[in-house]
Motif scaffolding. Structure first.
Motif, PDB file in Angstrom:
ATOM      1  N   ASP A  49      49.910  30.538 -10.371  1.00 14.68           N
ATOM      2  CA  ASP A  49      49.881  31.444 -11.526  1.00 14.68           C
ATOM      3  C   ASP A  49      50.251  30.698 -12.809  1.00 14.68           C
ATOM      4  O   ASP A  49      49.678  30.968 -13.879  1.00 14.68           O
ATOM      5  N   GLU A 129      61.141  39.845  -7.534  1.00 15.15           N
ATOM      6  CA  GLU A 129      59.946  40.170  -8.322  1.00 15.15           C
ATOM      7  C   GLU A 129      60.284  40.268  -9.807  1.00 15.15           C
ATOM      8  O   GLU A 129      59.533  39.772 -10.664  1.00 15.15           O
ATOM      9  N   ALA A 130      61.414  40.881 -10.134  1.00 10.00           N
ATOM     10  CA  ALA A 130      61.833  40.989 -11.540  1.00 10.00           C
ATOM     11  C   ALA A 130      62.073  39.613 -12.136  1.00 10.00           C
ATOM     12  O   ALA A 130      61.694  39.340 -13.286  1.00 10.00           O
ATOM     13  N   ASN A 132      60.671  36.738 -11.177  1.00 13.50           N
ATOM     14  CA  ASN A 132      59.383  36.049 -11.332  1.00 13.50           C
ATOM     15  C   ASN A 132      58.588  36.589 -12.517  1.00 13.50           C
ATOM     16  O   ASN A 132      57.953  35.817 -13.254  1.00 13.50           O
ATOM     17  N   LEU A 133      58.623  37.906 -12.718  1.00 15.82           N
ATOM     18  CA  LEU A 133      57.916  38.490 -13.862  1.00 15.82           C
ATOM     19  C   LEU A 133      58.517  38.001 -15.179  1.00 15.82           C
ATOM     20  O   LEU A 133      57.798  37.701 -16.137  1.00 15.82           O
ATOM     21  N   ALA A 137      56.658  35.794 -18.087  1.00 15.42           N
ATOM     22  CA  ALA A 137      56.638  36.263 -19.477  1.00 15.42           C
ATOM     23  C   ALA A 137      57.224  35.191 -20.402  1.00 15.42           C
ATOM     24  O   ALA A 137      56.734  34.989 -21.521  1.00 15.42           O
TER      25      ALA A 137
END
Length: 295
Positions: A49, A129-130, A132-133, A137
């Motif tokens: 990603d 997940e938080a 990684n997001l 960003a």
């Protein structure tokens, strides 16, 4: 769309939950897009990603992307090795009356190596997940800053390149208007060169001699080279105005500029044209050198 330099730097820091992170992006010249990543352990699944996000924003350059991650609040947990505990209890039962029959104390269990492991607690799926997001960003924010810097460098380069194209255009016009290229001057020069041969009574055919001289003059004409230089100037202006990743196309034009200037210098029969041709080559070399910094 403006042109971009391939040189830039950006740093972006952020925090999420108990984590703090920092992105550092550096880019320098490159033939294509070459991305080198340095990621902390545990974030390897984000590599694809990250590479995709960078390739969407950048077309060329050697890019180094480094991510640092630290934990502001460590959470520890005790993990019991169940197999080791079962083995200890089985041994106590086996020994029976040979050991103290009183219940095992916690401090006794903790003193047995490998029975209890004190380690940092792992995050649950939602916290991971938080994190990684937030990291992705932060990468986008760092890329915004990197692109802004590359655009600023590109604007400065574009101004320099425009001045150099104007110099190429001016020198082309000077060569085109040089008096040595007028028919009258060409005839005068040919006549002066042929006069000694004709006056010597060598028996040369005057008409044939003039025909051969005219053929040589035609081969030495610079019209085609000057027309191509003008076309290349127009193409360079169009690319600089269009913007975007035009570095490779401008590099090709620089090669074409150089080819025409070489031909002009080899054909020249005037000191002024030769001097202008040499100056043209100098400007073209400077033009090509600056282009190597463009995306």
């Amino acid at each position: 769309m403006n042109v971009q330099s391939m040189t830039g730097f950006a740093r972006h820091e952020g925090a999420v939950g108990r984590y703090r992170f920092a992105w550092e992006l550096r880019s320098v010249n490159g033939k294509g897009l070459d991305v080198r990543l340095r990621l902390p352990p545990g974030l390897e699944p984000l590599e694809n990603d990250i590479r995709k996000a960078i390739s969407v924003r950048l077309n060329r350059g050697n890019v180094q992307a480094s991510l640092s991650l630290s934990v502001a609040e460590a959470r520890m947990e005790a993990v019991v090795n169940r197999e080791a505990l079962d083995a200890v209890l089985a041994l106590r039962t086996e020994l029976g009356d040979l050991v103290d029959p009183s219940p095992l104390r916690l401090d006794s269990l903790l003193s047995i190596r490998g029975l209890v492991d004190i380690r940092e607690a792992e995050d649950g799926p939602d916290a991971t997940e938080a994190r990684n997001l937030a990291v992705m960003a932060g990468l986008e924010a760092a890329l915004d800053d990197l692109v802004d810097m590359r655009l600023g460098e590109g604007a400065a380069l574009a101004a320099i390149l425009d001045q150099q194209v104007r110099s190429i255009e001016s020198l082309t016009q000077a060569i085109e208007k040089d008096p040595s290229r007028t028919p009258e001057e060409a005839l005068r020069r040919l006549s002066a060169q042929l006069a000694p041969l004709l006056d010597a009574g060598s028996g040369l055919d005057r008409d044939r001699l003039y025909a051969e001289a005219a053929l040589l003059a035609t081969k030495a004409d610079l019209r085609e080279e000057l027309d191509r230089l003008k076309a290349h100037v127009a193409a360079a202006d169009e690319l600089l105005a269009k913007g975007g990743p035009v570095g490779r196309r401008l590099d090709f034009l620089a090669q074409e500029f150089n080819r025409e200037s070489n031909t002009i210098c080899s054909k020249s029969n005037s000191a002024q044209v030769t001097a202008a041709g040499i100056e043209l080559k100098v400007v073209i070399d400077q033009f090509r050198e600056q282009i190597q910094n463009l995306e």
